[in-house]
Structures are given as structure tokens and as C-alpha cells.
Design a protein around this motif. Structure first.
Motif, PDB file in Angstrom:
ATOM      1  N   MET A   1       0.831  -1.186   0.000  1.00  0.00           N
ATOM      2  CA  MET A   1       0.000   0.000   0.000  1.00  0.00           C
ATOM      3  C   MET A   1       0.877   1.251   0.000  1.00  0.00           C
ATOM      4  O   MET A   1       1.810   1.361   0.770  1.00  0.00           O
ATOM      5  CB  MET A   1      -0.870   0.027   1.255  1.00  0.00           C
ATOM      6  CG  MET A   1      -1.868  -1.069   1.334  1.00  0.00           C
ATOM      7  SD  MET A   1      -3.355  -0.448   0.609  1.00  0.00           S
ATOM      8  CE  MET A   1      -4.254  -1.945   0.471  1.00  0.00           C
ATOM      9  N   ASN A   2       0.530   2.146  -0.847  1.00  0.00           N
ATOM     10  CA  ASN A   2       1.261   3.408  -0.962  1.00  0.00           C
ATOM     11  C   ASN A   2       0.365   4.533  -0.453  1.00  0.00           C
ATOM     12  O   ASN A   2      -0.590   4.915  -1.107  1.00  0.00           O
ATOM     13  CB  ASN A   2       1.652   3.634  -2.420  1.00  0.00           C
ATOM     14  CG  ASN A   2       2.714   4.689  -2.556  1.00  0.00           C
ATOM     15  OD1 ASN A   2       3.069   5.342  -1.577  1.00  0.00           O
ATOM     16  ND2 ASN A   2       3.229   4.844  -3.758  1.00  0.00           N
ATOM     17  N   ASN A   3       0.633   5.047   0.736  1.00  0.00           N
ATOM     18  CA  ASN A   3      -0.217   6.059   1.372  1.00  0.00           C
ATOM     19  C   ASN A   3       0.418   7.446   1.320  1.00  0.00           C
ATOM     20  O   ASN A   3       0.559   8.104   2.329  1.00  0.00           O
ATOM     21  CB  ASN A   3      -0.497   5.678   2.836  1.00  0.00           C
ATOM     22  CG  ASN A   3      -1.366   4.455   2.939  1.00  0.00           C
ATOM     23  OD1 ASN A   3      -2.059   4.123   1.996  1.00  0.00           O
ATOM     24  ND2 ASN A   3      -1.332   3.796   4.074  1.00  0.00           N
ATOM     25  N   LYS A   4       0.793   7.895   0.158  1.00  0.00           N
ATOM     26  CA  LYS A   4       1.359   9.227   0.019  1.00  0.00           C
ATOM     27  C   LYS A   4       0.226  10.246  -0.117  1.00  0.00           C
ATOM     28  O   LYS A   4      -0.764   9.996  -0.805  1.00  0.00           O
ATOM     29  CB  LYS A   4       2.255   9.323  -1.208  1.00  0.00           C
ATOM     30  CG  LYS A   4       3.558   8.591  -1.046  1.00  0.00           C
ATOM     31  CD  LYS A   4       4.457   8.855  -2.229  1.00  0.00           C
ATOM     32  CE  LYS A   4       5.790   8.179  -2.057  1.00  0.00           C
ATOM     33  NZ  LYS A   4       6.677   8.423  -3.191  1.00  0.00           N
ATOM     34  N   GLN A   6      -1.331  13.696  -1.439  1.00  0.00           N
ATOM     35  CA  GLN A   6      -1.146  14.607  -2.559  1.00  0.00           C
ATOM     36  C   GLN A   6      -1.122  16.032  -2.023  1.00  0.00           C
ATOM     37  O   GLN A   6      -1.907  16.395  -1.165  1.00  0.00           O
ATOM     38  CB  GLN A   6      -2.277  14.467  -3.568  1.00  0.00           C
ATOM     39  CG  GLN A   6      -2.221  13.196  -4.366  1.00  0.00           C
ATOM     40  CD  GLN A   6      -3.306  13.156  -5.422  1.00  0.00           C
ATOM     41  OE1 GLN A   6      -4.294  13.869  -5.342  1.00  0.00           O
ATOM     42  NE2 GLN A   6      -3.117  12.302  -6.400  1.00  0.00           N
TER      43      GLN A   6
END
Length: 76
Positions: A1-4, A6
């Protein structure tokens, strides 16, 4: 999971009088002055109206002159 997260940047917009390349705001132009004043007759802040410092001072002078010449009311 990529929780960057914006990141959104608000673009800097010019004030409406700088866009029209106006040197001085005329006190006889009551339609544009009405957009800078609340219903009660108070002037909007620079942040709310979107004016630069130069044109906000010019608008303040124009509103005062228009009120003195009875083109605009002092209170709503």
C-alpha cells in the motif's frame, strides 16, 4: 500500500485591477466599488477581495470619495 498524500498548491492570482492594468480606481465607477463592499457598507479585506496592496489602498480612497460625493451609502 502506498499512502502518500497529494499536495495541492494554490496558484497565485493577480488582483482584478492589475489584470486590467488600471493605475487608479475611479470613485465614479460604483459598480466595481460595490463588489469591494459588504451589504452593511464595510470594505472587504485584501484577502477576501483579492486585491494587491496598491489597489486596496486605491479602492479605500475611491470608496471614501464616493461616499462623500453621495454615490455610495456610508452604511447599508
Amino acid at each position: 500500500m502506498n499512502n502518500k498524500k497529494q499536495v495541492f498548491y494554490k496558484t497565485q492570482t493577480k488582483c482584478r485591477f492589475c489584470r486590467d492594468k488600471m493605475k487608479e480606481i475611479d470613485y465614479k465607477d460604483t459598480t466595481s466599488l460595490q463588489k469591494l463592499v459588504t451589504g452593511q457598507g464595510k470594505m472587504f479585506s485584501r484577502k477576501r477581495s483579492g486585491n494587491c496592496a496598491f489597489h486596496q489602498r486605491s479602492a479605500r480612497r475611491a470608496v471614501k470619495r464616493a461616499r462623500f460625493m453621495a454615490l455610495m451609502p456610508f452604511v447599508g
